[in-house]
Design a protein around this motif. Structure first.
Motif, short mmCIF file in Angstrom:
data_model
loop_
_atom_site.label_atom_id
_atom_site.label_comp_id
_atom_site.label_asym_id
_atom_site.label_seq_id
_atom_site.Cartn_x
_atom_site.Cartn_y
_atom_site.Cartn_z
N THR A 34 0.82 -1.21 0.00
CA THR A 34 0.00 0.00 0.00
C THR A 34 0.85 1.27 0.00
O THR A 34 0.46 2.28 -0.59
CB THR A 34 -0.95 0.01 1.21
OG1 THR A 34 -0.21 -0.28 2.41
CG2 THR A 34 -2.05 -1.01 1.05
N VAL A 35 2.02 1.21 0.63
CA VAL A 35 2.93 2.36 0.56
C VAL A 35 3.40 2.56 -0.87
O VAL A 35 3.50 3.70 -1.35
CB VAL A 35 4.14 2.15 1.51
CG1 VAL A 35 5.23 3.19 1.24
CG2 VAL A 35 3.70 2.24 2.96
N GLY A 36 3.69 1.47 -1.58
CA GLY A 36 4.06 1.57 -2.99
C GLY A 36 2.93 2.15 -3.83
O GLY A 36 3.17 3.03 -4.68
N PHE A 37 1.71 1.70 -3.59
CA PHE A 37 0.56 2.26 -4.30
C PHE A 37 0.41 3.74 -4.00
O PHE A 37 0.20 4.55 -4.91
CB PHE A 37 -0.72 1.52 -3.89
CG PHE A 37 -0.85 0.13 -4.43
CD1 PHE A 37 -0.05 -0.31 -5.46
CD2 PHE A 37 -1.78 -0.74 -3.89
CE1 PHE A 37 -0.16 -1.60 -5.96
CE2 PHE A 37 -1.92 -2.03 -4.39
CZ PHE A 37 -1.10 -2.47 -5.42
N ALA A 38 0.50 4.10 -2.72
CA ALA A 38 0.30 5.50 -2.32
C ALA A 38 1.36 6.41 -2.93
O ALA A 38 1.05 7.51 -3.40
CB ALA A 38 0.32 5.61 -0.80
N THR A 39 2.61 5.96 -2.93
CA THR A 39 3.70 6.78 -3.48
C THR A 39 3.52 7.01 -4.97
O THR A 39 3.60 8.14 -5.46
CB THR A 39 5.05 6.09 -3.22
OG1 THR A 39 5.19 5.83 -1.81
CG2 THR A 39 6.19 6.98 -3.67
N THR A 40 3.25 5.93 -5.70
CA THR A 40 3.09 6.03 -7.15
C THR A 40 1.88 6.88 -7.52
O THR A 40 1.97 7.79 -8.35
CB THR A 40 2.94 4.62 -7.77
OG1 THR A 40 4.07 3.83 -7.42
CG2 THR A 40 2.82 4.70 -9.27
N LEU A 41 0.76 6.59 -6.89
CA LEU A 41 -0.48 7.29 -7.24
C LEU A 41 -0.46 8.75 -6.81
O LEU A 41 -1.06 9.60 -7.48
CB LEU A 41 -1.67 6.57 -6.60
CG LEU A 41 -1.96 5.16 -7.15
CD1 LEU A 41 -3.01 4.46 -6.30
CD2 LEU A 41 -2.43 5.23 -8.60
N SER A 42 0.23 9.06 -5.71
CA SER A 42 0.33 10.47 -5.29
C SER A 42 1.08 11.29 -6.33
O SER A 42 0.68 12.42 -6.67
CB SER A 42 1.03 10.56 -3.93
OG SER A 42 0.28 9.93 -2.92
N LEU A 43 2.20 10.73 -6.83
CA LEU A 43 2.97 11.43 -7.86
C LEU A 43 2.14 11.59 -9.13
O LEU A 43 2.11 12.67 -9.74
CB LEU A 43 4.26 10.67 -8.16
CG LEU A 43 5.14 11.25 -9.27
CD1 LEU A 43 5.58 12.67 -8.94
CD2 LEU A 43 6.36 10.37 -9.51
N MET A 44 1.46 10.53 -9.55
CA MET A 44 0.67 10.59 -10.77
C MET A 44 -0.53 11.52 -10.62
O MET A 44 -0.96 12.16 -11.58
CB MET A 44 0.21 9.18 -11.16
CG MET A 44 1.34 8.23 -11.48
SD MET A 44 2.49 8.91 -12.70
CE MET A 44 3.88 7.79 -12.55
N SER A 45 -1.08 11.59 -9.41
CA SER A 45 -2.17 12.53 -9.17
C SER A 45 -1.69 13.97 -9.33
O SER A 45 -2.41 14.83 -9.85
CB SER A 45 -2.75 12.32 -7.77
OG SER A 45 -3.77 13.24 -7.48
N GLY A 46 -0.45 14.24 -8.88
CA GLY A 46 0.13 15.56 -9.06
C GLY A 46 0.33 15.91 -10.52
O GLY A 46 0.08 17.05 -10.94
N ILE A 47 0.76 14.92 -11.31
CA ILE A 47 0.93 15.14 -12.75
C ILE A 47 -0.42 15.39 -13.41
O ILE A 47 -0.57 16.30 -14.23
CB ILE A 47 1.65 13.94 -13.39
CG1 ILE A 47 3.07 13.81 -12.84
CG2 ILE A 47 1.68 14.07 -14.91
CD1 ILE A 47 3.80 12.56 -13.28
#
Length: 221
Positions: free
Chosen positions: A138-151
């Protein structure tokens, strides 16, 4: 920076509590999906096997994660982003989003694991290791998706764009998680899964480092 992160975290927590309908909607979505899975196997008079149990659980967690994290930057209005730009460092913003989303996804994943085990039976022979996999995944999901949400927030707040950009990065993480959780379900010795677990943690660290380094350039745009 720590003070900035704490302030931003508290702001996200207060907003989440103030708009509880968003969190309640995510919980309803997750539990409804689990209940539909239960009804599907009940109608077929079939007992869900270990492979299906593992796949269904992580598919539910993946789409729950996308729905949860999608609002990280997309819900932020342009004026508020400009206010943050003048007030705090961009590194503080992305780190606070990653920490908050990680905590929220861990909570949702653990709750889903409890309900999933209650409804479809617990197939995990090593629950402690499975919970550790949940934390790392879930930390991996959160990190990836947070960056992509910013993009995605820089592209007319396109939520679909976030999902499209995230999948190429999330697929390797998901495959590693499924392999590790299969070992936990089968009760294989933890030492046999050490390499895969270290690889998963390394992927989390690499994505987190990229988010930390690249987000300031994205934020300035």
């Amino acid at each position: 920076m720590l003070k900035e992160i704490k302030a931003l975290l508290w702001k996200d927590i207060v907003l989440e509590w103030r708009h509880k309908y968003a969190l309640n909607g995510i919980l309803l979505y997750t539990f409804s999906t689990i209940f539909i899975c239960y009804l599907s196997f009940e109608v077929l008079h079939a007992r869900v096997d270990q492979f299906s149990w593992n796949a269904l659980y992580w598919i539910i967690i993946l789409f729950t994660s996308i729905s949860t994290v999608a609002k990280s930057f997309i819900q932020e209005k342009e004026g508020r982003q400009l206010y943050y730009f003048n007030l705090v460092r961009p590194q503080s913003i992305i780190l606070s989003k990653i920490i908050y989303n990680s905590g929220l996804l861990v909570l949702l994943a653990v709750l889903a694991f409890g309900v999933f085990s209650l409804v479809l039976g617990n197939r995990v022979q090593d629950p402690g290791f499975f919970v550790l996999i949940i934390l790392a995944g879930t930390v991996g999901f959160a990190t990836t998706l947070s960056l992509m949400s910013g993009i995605a927030s820089k592209a007319d707040n396109n939520g679909m764009l976030m999902a499209i950009l995230s999948f190429p990065v999330i697929i390797p993480v998901l495959l590693m998680i499924i392999k590790l959780s299969r070992n936990a379900i089968d009760g294989i010795a933890r030492s046999e899964s050490l390499d895969e677990l270290l690889t998963l943690l390394a992927i989390d660290m690499i994505v987190g480092t990229l988010a930390y380094l690249l987000f300031p350039y994205l934020w300035r745009s």
